[in-house]
Design a protein around this motif. Sequence first.
Motif, PDB file in Angstrom:
ATOM      1  N   ASP A 157      -7.524 -86.353 -90.908  1.00 33.28           N
ATOM      2  CA  ASP A 157      -6.733 -85.169 -90.554  1.00 33.28           C
ATOM      3  C   ASP A 157      -6.863 -84.088 -91.628  1.00 33.28           C
ATOM      4  O   ASP A 157      -6.966 -82.894 -91.323  1.00 33.28           O
ATOM      5  CB  ASP A 157      -5.263 -85.551 -90.367  1.00 33.28           C
ATOM      6  CG  ASP A 157      -5.035 -86.372 -89.101  1.00 33.28           C
ATOM      7  OD1 ASP A 157      -5.888 -86.318 -88.192  1.00 33.28           O
ATOM      8  OD2 ASP A 157      -4.004 -87.080 -89.033  1.00 33.28           O
ATOM      9  N   LYS A 158      -6.855 -84.511 -92.888  1.00 30.76           N
ATOM     10  CA  LYS A 158      -6.943 -83.536 -93.984  1.00 30.76           C
ATOM     11  C   LYS A 158      -8.334 -82.898 -94.043  1.00 30.76           C
ATOM     12  O   LYS A 158      -8.470 -81.699 -94.296  1.00 30.76           O
ATOM     13  CB  LYS A 158      -6.596 -84.218 -95.312  1.00 30.76           C
ATOM     14  CG  LYS A 158      -5.139 -84.684 -95.394  1.00 30.76           C
ATOM     15  CD  LYS A 158      -4.840 -85.359 -96.714  1.00 30.76           C
ATOM     16  CE  LYS A 158      -3.424 -85.937 -96.726  1.00 30.76           C
ATOM     17  NZ  LYS A 158      -2.383 -84.927 -96.534  1.00 30.76           N
ATOM     18  N   VAL A 159      -9.362 -83.697 -93.810  1.00 27.37           N
ATOM     19  CA  VAL A 159     -10.724 -83.163 -93.780  1.00 27.37           C
ATOM     20  C   VAL A 159     -10.854 -82.126 -92.673  1.00 27.37           C
ATOM     21  O   VAL A 159     -11.403 -81.031 -92.873  1.00 27.37           O
ATOM     22  CB  VAL A 159     -11.745 -84.302 -93.573  1.00 27.37           C
ATOM     23  CG1 VAL A 159     -13.111 -83.739 -93.171  1.00 27.37           C
ATOM     24  CG2 VAL A 159     -11.880 -85.131 -94.843  1.00 27.37           C
ATOM     25  N   GLU A 175     -16.658 -72.277 -84.689  1.00 29.09           N
ATOM     26  CA  GLU A 175     -15.329 -72.620 -84.179  1.00 29.09           C
ATOM     27  C   GLU A 175     -15.377 -73.802 -83.205  1.00 29.09           C
ATOM     28  O   GLU A 175     -14.560 -74.730 -83.285  1.00 29.09           O
ATOM     29  CB  GLU A 175     -14.696 -71.415 -83.490  1.00 29.09           C
ATOM     30  CG  GLU A 175     -13.281 -71.691 -82.970  1.00 29.09           C
ATOM     31  CD  GLU A 175     -12.643 -70.459 -82.339  1.00 29.09           C
ATOM     32  OE1 GLU A 175     -11.488 -70.566 -81.905  1.00 29.09           O
ATOM     33  OE2 GLU A 175     -13.307 -69.403 -82.297  1.00 29.09           O
ATOM     34  N   SER A 176     -16.320 -73.793 -82.275  1.00 25.75           N
ATOM     35  CA  SER A 176     -16.378 -74.866 -81.276  1.00 25.75           C
ATOM     36  C   SER A 176     -16.683 -76.216 -81.931  1.00 25.75           C
ATOM     37  O   SER A 176     -16.143 -77.253 -81.530  1.00 25.75           O
ATOM     38  CB  SER A 176     -17.426 -74.542 -80.216  1.00 25.75           C
ATOM     39  OG  SER A 176     -18.715 -74.419 -80.795  1.00 25.75           O
ATOM     40  N   MET A 177     -17.550 -76.226 -82.965  1.00 33.24           N
ATOM     41  CA  MET A 177     -17.870 -77.476 -83.666  1.00 33.24           C
ATOM     42  C   MET A 177     -16.645 -78.037 -84.356  1.00 33.24           C
ATOM     43  O   MET A 177     -16.380 -79.248 -84.302  1.00 33.24           O
ATOM     44  CB  MET A 177     -18.991 -77.251 -84.691  1.00 33.24           C
ATOM     45  CG  MET A 177     -20.352 -76.964 -84.099  1.00 33.24           C
ATOM     46  SD  MET A 177     -21.647 -76.822 -85.392  1.00 33.24           S
ATOM     47  CE  MET A 177     -21.727 -78.516 -85.970  1.00 33.24           C
ATOM     48  N   VAL A 178     -15.877 -77.176 -84.989  1.00 31.20           N
ATOM     49  CA  VAL A 178     -14.678 -77.630 -85.687  1.00 31.20           C
ATOM     50  C   VAL A 178     -13.617 -78.085 -84.690  1.00 31.20           C
ATOM     51  O   VAL A 178     -12.891 -79.057 -84.932  1.00 31.20           O
ATOM     52  CB  VAL A 178     -14.134 -76.518 -86.607  1.00 31.20           C
ATOM     53  CG1 VAL A 178     -12.801 -76.925 -87.216  1.00 31.20           C
ATOM     54  CG2 VAL A 178     -15.140 -76.215 -87.713  1.00 31.20           C
ATOM     55  N   ASP A 179     -13.525 -77.419 -83.533  1.00 31.95           N
ATOM     56  CA  ASP A 179     -12.577 -77.838 -82.501  1.00 31.95           C
ATOM     57  C   ASP A 179     -12.907 -79.253 -82.014  1.00 31.95           C
ATOM     58  O   ASP A 179     -12.009 -80.077 -81.792  1.00 31.95           O
ATOM     59  CB  ASP A 179     -12.591 -76.860 -81.326  1.00 31.95           C
ATOM     60  CG  ASP A 179     -11.880 -75.554 -81.648  1.00 31.95           C
ATOM     61  OD1 ASP A 179     -11.123 -75.522 -82.639  1.00 31.95           O
ATOM     62  OD2 ASP A 179     -12.087 -74.558 -80.914  1.00 31.95           O
ATOM     63  N   GLU A 180     -14.182 -79.532 -81.838  1.00 32.22           N
ATOM     64  CA  GLU A 180     -14.604 -80.875 -81.427  1.00 32.22           C
ATOM     65  C   GLU A 180     -14.240 -81.905 -82.495  1.00 32.22           C
ATOM     66  O   GLU A 180     -13.799 -83.018 -82.183  1.00 32.22           O
ATOM     67  CB  GLU A 180     -16.107 -80.896 -81.171  1.00 32.22           C
ATOM     68  CG  GLU A 180     -16.537 -80.127 -79.935  1.00 32.22           C
ATOM     69  CD  GLU A 180     -18.045 -80.130 -79.753  1.00 32.22           C
ATOM     70  OE1 GLU A 180     -18.727 -80.895 -80.489  1.00 32.22           O
ATOM     71  OE2 GLU A 180     -18.552 -79.389 -78.894  1.00 32.22           O
ATOM     72  N   LYS A 182     -11.780 -81.704 -84.683  1.00 34.98           N
ATOM     73  CA  LYS A 182     -10.326 -81.887 -84.658  1.00 34.98           C
ATOM     74  C   LYS A 182      -9.912 -82.793 -83.498  1.00 34.98           C
ATOM     75  O   LYS A 182      -8.992 -83.608 -83.628  1.00 34.98           O
ATOM     76  CB  LYS A 182      -9.633 -80.531 -84.542  1.00 34.98           C
ATOM     77  CG  LYS A 182      -9.728 -79.674 -85.800  1.00 34.98           C
ATOM     78  CD  LYS A 182      -9.310 -78.240 -85.537  1.00 34.98           C
ATOM     79  CE  LYS A 182      -7.920 -78.141 -84.969  1.00 34.98           C
ATOM     80  NZ  LYS A 182      -7.560 -76.743 -84.644  1.00 34.98           N
ATOM     81  N   LEU A 183     -10.579 -82.641 -82.357  1.00 32.44           N
ATOM     82  CA  LEU A 183     -10.263 -83.475 -81.206  1.00 32.44           C
ATOM     83  C   LEU A 183     -10.537 -84.953 -81.497  1.00 32.44           C
ATOM     84  O   LEU A 183      -9.715 -85.826 -81.174  1.00 32.44           O
ATOM     85  CB  LEU A 183     -11.084 -83.020 -80.000  1.00 32.44           C
ATOM     86  CG  LEU A 183     -10.885 -83.825 -78.702  1.00 32.44           C
ATOM     87  CD1 LEU A 183      -9.436 -83.744 -78.249  1.00 32.44           C
ATOM     88  CD2 LEU A 183     -11.832 -83.326 -77.617  1.00 32.44           C
ATOM     89  N   VAL A 184     -11.679 -85.227 -82.114  1.00 32.81           N
ATOM     90  CA  VAL A 184     -12.011 -86.613 -82.463  1.00 32.81           C
ATOM     91  C   VAL A 184     -10.995 -87.173 -83.452  1.00 32.81           C
ATOM     92  O   VAL A 184     -10.550 -88.318 -83.322  1.00 32.81           O
ATOM     93  CB  VAL A 184     -13.435 -86.695 -83.055  1.00 32.81           C
ATOM     94  CG1 VAL A 184     -13.726 -88.099 -83.552  1.00 32.81           C
ATOM     95  CG2 VAL A 184     -14.465 -86.274 -82.018  1.00 32.81           C
ATOM     96  N   THR A 202     -16.852 -93.411 -86.490  1.00 35.14           N
ATOM     97  CA  THR A 202     -18.264 -93.049 -86.664  1.00 35.14           C
ATOM     98  C   THR A 202     -18.525 -91.638 -86.158  1.00 35.14           C
ATOM     99  O   THR A 202     -19.213 -90.839 -86.812  1.00 35.14           O
ATOM    100  CB  THR A 202     -19.169 -94.041 -85.914  1.00 35.14           C
ATOM    101  OG1 THR A 202     -18.943 -95.371 -86.419  1.00 35.14           O
ATOM    102  CG2 THR A 202     -20.639 -93.671 -86.090  1.00 35.14           C
ATOM    103  N   GLN A 203     -17.968 -91.330 -84.994  1.00 33.44           N
ATOM    104  CA  GLN A 203     -18.150 -89.997 -84.430  1.00 33.44           C
ATOM    105  C   GLN A 203     -17.545 -88.928 -85.333  1.00 33.44           C
ATOM    106  O   GLN A 203     -18.139 -87.859 -85.531  1.00 33.44           O
ATOM    107  CB  GLN A 203     -17.512 -89.937 -83.033  1.00 33.44           C
ATOM    108  CG  GLN A 203     -17.861 -88.684 -82.252  1.00 33.44           C
ATOM    109  CD  GLN A 203     -17.268 -88.698 -80.849  1.00 33.44           C
ATOM    110  OE1 GLN A 203     -16.439 -89.529 -80.516  1.00 33.44           O
ATOM    111  NE2 GLN A 203     -17.688 -87.756 -80.020  1.00 33.44           N
ATOM    112  N   PHE A 204     -16.380 -89.225 -85.897  1.00 33.92           N
ATOM    113  CA  PHE A 204     -15.747 -88.251 -86.789  1.00 33.92           C
ATOM    114  C   PHE A 204     -16.619 -87.994 -88.021  1.00 33.92           C
ATOM    115  O   PHE A 204     -16.833 -86.840 -88.420  1.00 33.92           O
ATOM    116  CB  PHE A 204     -14.370 -88.743 -87.230  1.00 33.92           C
ATOM    117  CG  PHE A 204     -13.721 -87.845 -88.241  1.00 33.92           C
ATOM    118  CD1 PHE A 204     -13.062 -86.688 -87.845  1.00 33.92           C
ATOM    119  CD2 PHE A 204     -13.781 -88.123 -89.603  1.00 33.92           C
ATOM    120  CE1 PHE A 204     -12.484 -85.836 -88.770  1.00 33.92           C
ATOM    121  CE2 PHE A 204     -13.206 -87.283 -90.536  1.00 33.92           C
ATOM    122  CZ  PHE A 204     -12.556 -86.135 -90.120  1.00 33.92           C
ATOM    123  N   LEU A 205     -17.110 -89.048 -88.634  1.00 34.98           N
ATOM    124  CA  LEU A 205     -17.934 -88.886 -89.838  1.00 34.98           C
ATOM    125  C   LEU A 205     -19.230 -88.149 -89.528  1.00 34.98           C
ATOM    126  O   LEU A 205     -19.688 -87.319 -90.316  1.00 34.98           O
ATOM    127  CB  LEU A 205     -18.224 -90.254 -90.450  1.00 34.98           C
ATOM    128  CG  LEU A 205     -17.015 -90.992 -91.043  1.00 34.98           C
ATOM    129  CD1 LEU A 205     -17.402 -92.402 -91.486  1.00 34.98           C
ATOM    130  CD2 LEU A 205     -16.411 -90.220 -92.209  1.00 34.98           C
TER     131      LEU A 205
END
Length: 217
Positions: A157-159, A175-180, A182-184, A202-205
């Motif tokens: 969450d902090k990252v 923006e769209s990459m960061v939104d994705e 945050k969703l993960v 794994t997806q988040f990293l």
Amino acid sequence: MAEIKIEKKKPIWPWILVVLVILGIIAYLVYANDDRDDYTDDFDDDITNEQVMDSESRSLESKTLDATGAYMAGTAYDQYTAYEGSIRDSTRIAVDSSYTKKAYYNLSKAVAKKAEEKEIETSQALTDLQEFSMLITKVSSPLSDAESAKNFKTASDKVAKVLEDIQKNSYPELESMVDELKLVASEMDGYISMNKQQDNITQFLQKSRDVLRAMNN
């Protein structure tokens, strides 16, 4: 009657010994020189192999050079490269806690360094990433799977928060990459053991890697 003097022949073994000593010295010098050449060749090969590996795979030993060729330690790109290398074995993410801990540690350093370079305003999330050793200590302790997952959820969450701050400040096109991302992060559960949500972690990293890569291009 005159006496005939007969001179004794001098022994030749001292000369043989001298010749053997000289030959031994010559052989030693030739052998020593060959050893130095072999060492130099091996050393050059090692350097060449390192350089090839560095340029082709962006290994953890990758170095960033400035315009003069001097090494710049601790840049955001260096931190990103270290992080990228620490998540290459996706089969160990969320299964091997030490491996996962190192990945999050390198991720936090990379994000914090990028925030520093972009002069992002200090926030609690950024401060926590800069002081990630506290989370490292907790994760290193003999915790239950659920407790470890909670710590990694908090770090995720902090990252995501700090990457969003960087994106809004300097990279509106991401923006769209960061939104994705945050969703993960929102789909990760701090009360479910890590190995049961390996895909999400794994997806988040990996998405964090993609965002940092875009910010470093």
